[in-house]
Design a protein around this motif. Structure first.
Motif, short mmCIF file in Angstrom:
data_model
loop_
_atom_site.label_atom_id
_atom_site.label_comp_id
_atom_site.label_asym_id
_atom_site.label_seq_id
_atom_site.Cartn_x
_atom_site.Cartn_y
_atom_site.Cartn_z
N THR A 123 44.75 44.31 52.20
CA THR A 123 44.35 43.65 50.45
C THR A 123 45.33 42.73 50.48
OG1 THR A 123 46.85 44.78 51.20
CG2 THR A 123 44.81 46.10 50.89
N ASN A 124 45.79 42.29 50.36
CA ASN A 124 45.31 40.20 50.52
C ASN A 124 44.84 39.57 49.14
OD1 ASN A 124 47.90 40.74 51.10
ND2 ASN A 124 47.55 39.29 52.96
N TRP A 125 44.58 39.53 48.16
CA TRP A 125 43.31 39.33 47.65
C TRP A 125 42.71 37.53 48.33
CZ3 TRP A 125 43.26 33.95 45.93
CH2 TRP A 125 44.23 32.96 46.11
N VAL A 134 44.93 37.81 41.89
CA VAL A 134 44.53 39.33 40.84
C VAL A 134 45.11 40.65 41.61
CG1 VAL A 134 43.01 38.99 38.92
CG2 VAL A 134 42.42 39.98 41.49
N ASP A 135 45.67 41.98 41.59
CA ASP A 135 46.23 42.89 42.26
C ASP A 135 45.09 43.62 42.41
OD1 ASP A 135 46.68 45.36 43.56
OD2 ASP A 135 47.86 45.58 40.55
N THR A 136 44.45 43.40 43.86
CA THR A 136 43.56 43.78 44.41
C THR A 136 43.27 45.68 43.62
OG1 THR A 136 44.99 44.49 46.94
CG2 THR A 136 43.38 41.95 46.31
N LEU A 137 44.34 46.62 43.62
CA LEU A 137 44.77 47.45 43.40
C LEU A 137 43.53 47.82 41.54
CD1 LEU A 137 44.95 50.23 44.68
CD2 LEU A 137 47.22 49.90 44.05
N HIS A 138 43.66 47.11 40.90
CA HIS A 138 42.91 46.75 39.59
C HIS A 138 42.67 45.49 39.08
CE1 HIS A 138 44.88 51.21 39.17
NE2 HIS A 138 45.89 50.54 39.22
N ARG A 222 45.38 53.92 48.06
CA ARG A 222 46.04 53.68 47.24
C ARG A 222 46.34 54.25 46.08
NH1 ARG A 222 42.94 48.13 47.55
NH2 ARG A 222 45.00 47.13 46.90
#
Ligand SMILES: N[C@@H](CCC[C@H](N)C(=O)O)C(=O)O
Length: 271
Positions: A123-125, A134-138, A222
C-alpha cells in the motif's frame, strides 16, 4: 515447428499457456499480441509461459503477458489455472508458483476449486506505483479511488452502479499511474458480498480479474466497507477472497477450467 498449448480460463478470464520448460520459445511482444488476437490468433486475455523454477521451493516459474504484449507481475486467475495444470500433469496438489511478484503457494481444495496465496498487499505509493507521494487510500482523482499493488497495480472505485466502466481506458492511462493500472469498480452489496467489474491494464474489460478481486477486497477492508472474508461476484463467476489478519496474506479461491488443448505454429505469427 508446432508448439503445444493449453487453453484455460478462470471465470471466463482466458489464457493461452505455453510450456517453455523443455526449451525457450521465440516469443516477442509482437508475437504475443498476435497470438492473443481474438480474430487472427488463438485469442486470450493473457498469454502465460511456464519455465523451470529457479527459486528454492518453487515448482514452476510463471510469467503473464497482456494482449498488448506487455508483461504483468501477477495474474490471479491464471495462477489458479497453472496450479490446476501442474496438478493434472504431476499429481502435486500444492505446487508453489514462482512469479515476478514472488512465490505463490497454491492448494487444490476437496471440491476441485483452487486456492492461491497471493501474498501481502503493498500500500506504499512507491510500490503501486504512483507518480507522486499521495495517500493510496484516497487518490486525488474524481471518484476517490484507493490503490494497492497485488504484484501488479490496481485502483478501486467504490460505486453504486457501473457507469464509470467506460472511463476505464482513460483511467488506466492517467499520469498518476506511471506503469498504468488495472481499474476496478466495486459495488458493496453487504460487507461480505461485493459486485466487481474490472478494466484490465493492457486487456480492457474482462469477465473476471483475480488480482483485481484481491485488490478490491483489500481496499474495501481498508476503507471499512468489507469483511476480511468476502465473496466477490464478477461477470464470469465468484471468487472467495480472505485477507488474513494473522499473516497479512490474501487468499483467493475459485475455479480453474480447461477449454481445450492444441498446437500452434509460432513461426506463422509476426515477431
Ligand atoms: N487477469 C488477471 C490480471 C492480468 C494482468 C493485468 N492485466 C495487469 O496488467 O496487471 C488476474 O486475474 O489477476
Amino acid at each position: 515447428m508446432l508448439t503445444s498449448f493449453h487453453k484455460m480460463h478462470g471465470l471466463g478470464n482466458d489464457f493461452v499457456i505455453l510450456d517453455e520448460r523443455p526449451a525457450h520459445l521465440p516469443l516477442t511482444p509482437t508475437r504475443i499480441a498476435a497470438l492473443a488476437h481474438r480474430r487472427r490468433g488463438i485469442g486470450c486475455d493473457q498469454l502465460v509461459t511456464l519455465r523451470p523454477a529457479c527459486a528454492p521451493g518453487a515448482d514452476v516459474f510463471v510469467r503473464f503477458f497482456n494482449p498488448d504484449g506487455s508483461e504483468a507481475g501477477a495474474c490471479g486467475n491464471a495462477s489458479r489455472c497453472v496450479a490446476d495444470l501442474v496438478w493434472r500433469q504431476t499429481g502435486n496438489a500444492a505446487p508453489v508458483l514462482q512469479t515476478r511478484a514472488g512465490l505463490l503457494p497454491t492448494r487444490r481444495e476437496a471440491d476441485g476449486l483452487v486456492t492461491v496465496d497471493m501474498g501481502e498487499p503493498r500500500t506504499n505509493w512507491q510500490d503501486v506505483p504512483l507518480a507522486t507521494a499521495v495517500d493510496t487510500l484516497h487518490l486525488p482523482l474524481p471518484g476517490d479511488p484507493a490503490a494497492v499493488s497485488m504484484g501488479n497495480p490496481h485502483a478501486t472505485f467504490f460505486v453504486s452502479d457501473f457507469a464509470m466502466l467506460a472511463q476505464g481506458n482513460a483511467l488506466e492511462h492517467d499520469p498518476i499511474f506511471p506503469d498504468r493500472a488495472n481499474i476496478g469498480f466495486a459495488r458493496m452489496d453487504t460487507p461480505e458480498h461485493m459486485r466487481l467489474k474490472v478494466h484490465e491494464r493492457g486487456a480492457g474489460v474482462t469477465e473476471a480479474c483475480g488480482s483485481g478481486a484481491c485488490a478490491a477486497v483489500v481496499n474495501a477492508v481498508r476503507r471499512g466497507l468489507a469483511a476480511r472474508n468476502c465473496v466477490v461476484e464478477l461477470d464470469g463467476g465468484v471468487l472467495r477472497i480472505v485477507w488474513s489478519a494473522q499473516t497479512n496474506h490474501v487468499l483467493m479461491t475459485g475455479s480453474a477450467t480447461t477449454a481445450f488443448e492444441g498446437t500452434v505454429d509460432l513461426a506463422a505469427y509476426p515477431s
